[in-house]
Enzyme design. Structure first.
Site, PDB file in Angstrom:
ATOM      1  CB  SER A 362     -16.284  45.582   8.430  1.00 38.46           C
ATOM      2  OG  SER A 362     -15.132  44.782   8.605  1.00 38.46           O
ATOM      3  N   GLY A 601     -23.178  53.286   3.183  1.00 42.67           N
ATOM      4  CA  GLY A 601     -23.424  52.008   3.826  1.00 42.67           C
ATOM      5  C   GLY A 601     -22.128  51.317   4.194  1.00 42.67           C
ATOM      6  CG  HIS A 602     -18.954  49.491   6.209  1.00 47.96           C
ATOM      7  ND1 HIS A 602     -18.323  48.265   6.222  1.00 47.96           N
ATOM      8  CD2 HIS A 602     -17.961  50.421   6.209  1.00 47.96           C
ATOM      9  CE1 HIS A 602     -17.009  48.448   6.234  1.00 47.96           C
ATOM     10  NE2 HIS A 602     -16.755  49.753   6.219  1.00 47.96           N
ATOM     11  CG  ASP A 603     -21.463  45.022   2.426  1.00 52.84           C
ATOM     12  OD1 ASP A 603     -22.483  45.681   2.696  1.00 52.84           O
ATOM     13  OD2 ASP A 603     -21.188  44.630   1.275  1.00 52.84           O
ATOM     14  N   GLY A 604     -20.237  43.745   6.437  1.00 51.53           N
ATOM     15  CA  GLY A 604     -19.420  43.147   7.479  1.00 51.53           C
ATOM     16  C   GLY A 604     -19.395  41.637   7.355  1.00 51.53           C
ATOM     17  N   GLY A 608     -18.373  33.080   9.585  1.00 56.40           N
ATOM     18  CA  GLY A 608     -19.650  32.489   9.202  1.00 56.40           C
ATOM     19  C   GLY A 608     -20.832  33.420   9.299  1.00 56.40           C
TER      20      GLY A 608
END
Length: 757
Positions: A362, A601-604, A608
């Site tokens: 993401s 920021g962002h995470d994704g 897995g």
């Protein structure tokens, strides 16, 4: 003279104003009231100050040096860039966003890159470019000096005031790697006389340009090739004779300093070198240096990135958390380092390297939001206009939402469209069109704009808007509008592209066993705008640098206006739960508050694989971690905690934990079932206490090793709880709340899930 930046914490807004301070004793004096005044520069006689005043958009203003009322001197529809005085003080030069069509002043300049334009002929006709302008102060007439499909860098006046030099992007017509060159243009003559002339070769990299005092050569910070590496200071004669490399390992010319009779000031790229060195413009020999300690930096002094140390810590912590493979990237200013650990696939044993590709999940959403903001810059998209203006046949479960939902709703996850819909609509270029054509099958999860609920479907819809406005697929728009200008040849969106490189496979865990390779590599192509970019850690850092630089690429190309880049980081929506990830959301970016400091920021997460990106603008710092399984979130927390403490003196917020003393609450009103697409949550009362059962449903269920997870629901307050799932020591918040209209929701995993009646 300096720009003082202050923060209005109540309104979460930064203000910038111009101040002066005497070189001897005395107090500083405020010159302007802001709220967004930048780029001040003295006139040659010291009587006036030119500066940029932010607005809609920024324009050039003039101010008497002894104080008074500033006056605007430009009114360009797309705004102006930082002004540069002519030597006699009668004119200002600047760059500004312009339509690529030739102007009356520069009707012949469009041929400068005729060969390069051919490769872009099938792109959107409305793409804007950075052009060179001159403002004659006698009559306030603004002349556009250059035009055409190319980007102009910061200009520099010749000593006689007749010519301007600048760097500009160039590239081969076959679509190969783009470079940049140095150009010179006569600004005293319109028409053919205004056609820029290439100085030296055009197959290198140009970052900054200035003149020798005699005006017979340019001093260029750049390279004679386009390979990665440190820049050099080049002396490029105007008569066509060979360029001379004065020094290697150069970061840039020292800001605010220019060449005198024999020397120029420059900043080396070596981290342990002196802060500023004096260089002989004929021989490149160094003169007396001004060290860092003698300077007064505008930002906190940067600490050197010790890649060997972080390589060791990455390996130690990744092994502790059973992460098969990972890459860690750290960028401080223009300098970046990447460390790698483990293997890309436990079944094959292929080693992870700094150039390995991972799915960034993401984090892709920030790239999609950047594409949308480019269209806002170009005037083809309005954030607050219904997207039905672009997609008149749009059908959603709620017809009213179909007619009212805007791009701002989509980018801030407030549309209410059920977010975790992963319908596979094929591998063709029409997959987004087909996905959007079936969005009326997705429920309206909450009223439009009523709350925040993380929404993958909304970003796919945003990607479809990008397709309609650019006339190309989202994948191609991403490549041509971001990847190619940034030189990101390893950033891809399709599995067949990823197979050309050293690419990671995800791993999952089941029943406490070590991670094992997943059976499916990626999500359907229709999820592209929400999370299908695959890239190197260095590519993610390059993208982050664009936003740290206010929308400007490392070669000086403007990909996004400063106003648009700033808007993406500003608070757009509050979150029902500020403990789970960030404290608010921007346009694409998640906003984090760490100890009074603002990060974005962002995470994704994909099948897995997990990715993390944090950007700290005040320290010019970006850090990314890409992983392919294991307890990746716990690795992120431990590693980033050490990195930000070491490089920025910053502590991460404490993670949520159960209170030391148990909290007794009446949770009966929270009992029951909550459901949306892809997820069913049951809150149960059992003899052992409150329990939460989380069930993954829909297309993703068969891809999960265990689609049903049940755990204790630990109270923190009447409406706030914590859960901890198997195979992770982290506690995750669960928040129960109601909308103003009375509907009950649970907020978990950044999603708002409605209670089933």
């Amino acid at each position: 003279m300096f720009v003082l930046r202050t923060t209005d914490r109540e309104d979460d807004r930064e203000e910038r104003a111009l101040w002066t301070a005497p070189t001897g004793s005395g107090e500083a004096r405020r010159l302007t009231r802001g709220p967004d005044d930048t780029a001040p520069t003295w006139s040659p006689d010291g009587n006036r100050i030119a500066f940029l005043r932010g607005g809609q958009p920024a324009q050039v203003w003039l101010l008497p040096a002894d104080g008074g009322v500033p006056e605007p001197v430009t009114a360009l529809p797309l705004g102006a860039g930082a002004p540069v005085w002519s030597p006699d003080g009668t004119a200002l030069a600047f760059t500004a966003t312009a339509d690529p069509q030739p102007s009356a002043w520069a009707e012949d300049t469009a041929t400068v890159e005729a060969d390069r334009v051919s490769q872009e002929a099938d792109g959107p006709a409305g793409t804007t470019r950075s052009a060179l302008y001159v403002l004659d102060l006698a009559d306030h007439r603004v002349r556009q000096v250059t035009a055409g499909h190319w980007h102009v860098g910061t200009p520099a006046w010749s000593p006689d005031g007749r010519h301007l030099a600048f760097g500009a992007a160039v590239g081969p017509a076959d679509g190969g790697p783009a470079g940049s060159g140095a150009y010179c243009v006569d600004v005293t003559r319109p028409g053919a006389g205004a056609q820029p002339r290439l100085v030296g070769g055009g197959a290198g990299i140009v970052r900054a340009v200035t003149w020798t005092p005699e005006g017979d050569a340019l001093l260029v910070v750049g390279r004679t090739d386009i390979r990665p590496g440190h820049l050099a200071l080049l002396r490029v004669p105007l008569d066509g004779s060979p360029s001379i490399v004065l020094t290697h390992d150069l970061a840039r010319l020292a800001p605010g300093m220019s060449a005198d009779e024999d020397t120029t000031a420059a900043i080396p790229a070596t981290p342990d070198g002196p802060g500023i060195v004096a260089l002989d413009t004929s021989t490149g020999r160094e003169g007396p240096a001004i060290r860092h300690e003698a300077a007064r930096p505008l930002k906190p002094a940067a600490r050197v990135v010790d890649v060997r140390r972080w390589q060791q810590r990455l390996t130690e912590l990744a092994e502790r958390h059973q992460v098969p493979g990972a890459v860690l990237g750290i960028a401080r200013g223009a300098h970046s380092e990447v460390a790698a650990h483990g293997v890309l696939n436990k079944a094959t044993g292929v080693a992870t390297t700094p150039d390995s590709l991972f799915q960034i999940g993401s984090i892709t959403k920030v790239w999609t939001a950047t594409l949308a903001m480019q269209l806002v810059d170009e005037g083809t998209l309005d954030l607050d206009a219904p997207i039905a203006d672009v997609l008149p046949k749009l059908r959603l479960a709620d017809p009213r939402v179909a007619q009212q939902v805007t791009m701002r709703h989509l980018l801030t996850h407030t549309s209410g469209i059920d977010g975790d819909v992963f319908t596979d609509t094929g591998r063709g270029d029409d997959c987004l069109e087909r996905f959007v054509g079936r969005l009326d099958e997705a429920a309206q999860n909450h009223p439009l704009g009523a709350t925040f609920s993380y929404c993958n479907s909304g970003y796919v819809l945003a990607g479809r808007v990008v397709e309609k406005l650019t006339g190309m697929s989202w994948d191609r728009a991403l490549n041509e509008r971001l990847c190619v200008p940034l030189g990101l040849e390893h950033t891809v969106t399709l599995p067949e592209e990823a197979l050309r490189f050293r690419t990671a496979l995800g791993h999952d865990c089941e029943d406490g066993l070590p991670p094992r390779p997943v059976s499916t590599w990626g999500l359907p192509r229709s999820a592209g705008p929400a999370g299908l970019i695959t890239a190197r850690a260095g590519d993610v850092l390059t993208f982050a640098r664009v936003h740290l630089a206010g929308g400007t690429a490392p070669d000086g190309t403007r990909l996004l206006s400063e106003r648009a880049a700033r808007a993406m980081t500003e608070r757009q929506v509050e979150l029902p739960d500020t403990r789970a990830l960030g404290d608010s959301w921007g346009l694409g970016w998640i906003r984090f508050g760490w100890g009074g400091h603002r990060l974005i920021g962002h995470d994704g997460s994909t099948l897995g694989q997990s990715a993390f990106l944090r950007v700290l603008p005040e320290h010019d710092l970006a850090v990314t971690l890409l992983t392919n399984g294991g307890a990746a979130k716990d690795l992120y927390r431990e590693l980033f905690e050490e990195i930000f403490a070491e490089l920025a003196g910053l502590a991460l917020p404490e993670p949520p934990r159960p209170p030391a003393d148990p909290v007794l609450v009446d949770a009966r009103r929270h009992l029951g079932r909550y459901e949306r697409a892809g997820t069913r949550i049951d809150v149960l009362e059992t003899p052992d206490g409150l329990r939460l059962r989380h069930t993954t449903t829909g297309p993703l269920a068969h891809l999960m090793p265990d689609p049903v997870q049940e755990t204790a629901l630990v109270p923190v307050s009447e409406n706030q709880f914590l859960v901890r799932y198997a195979d992770s020591p982290s506690w995750i918040p669960v928040t129960f709340y109601s909308l103003p209209t009375g509907e009950s929701y649970v907020h978990h995993g950044m999603r708002a899930t409605p209670k089933v009646p």
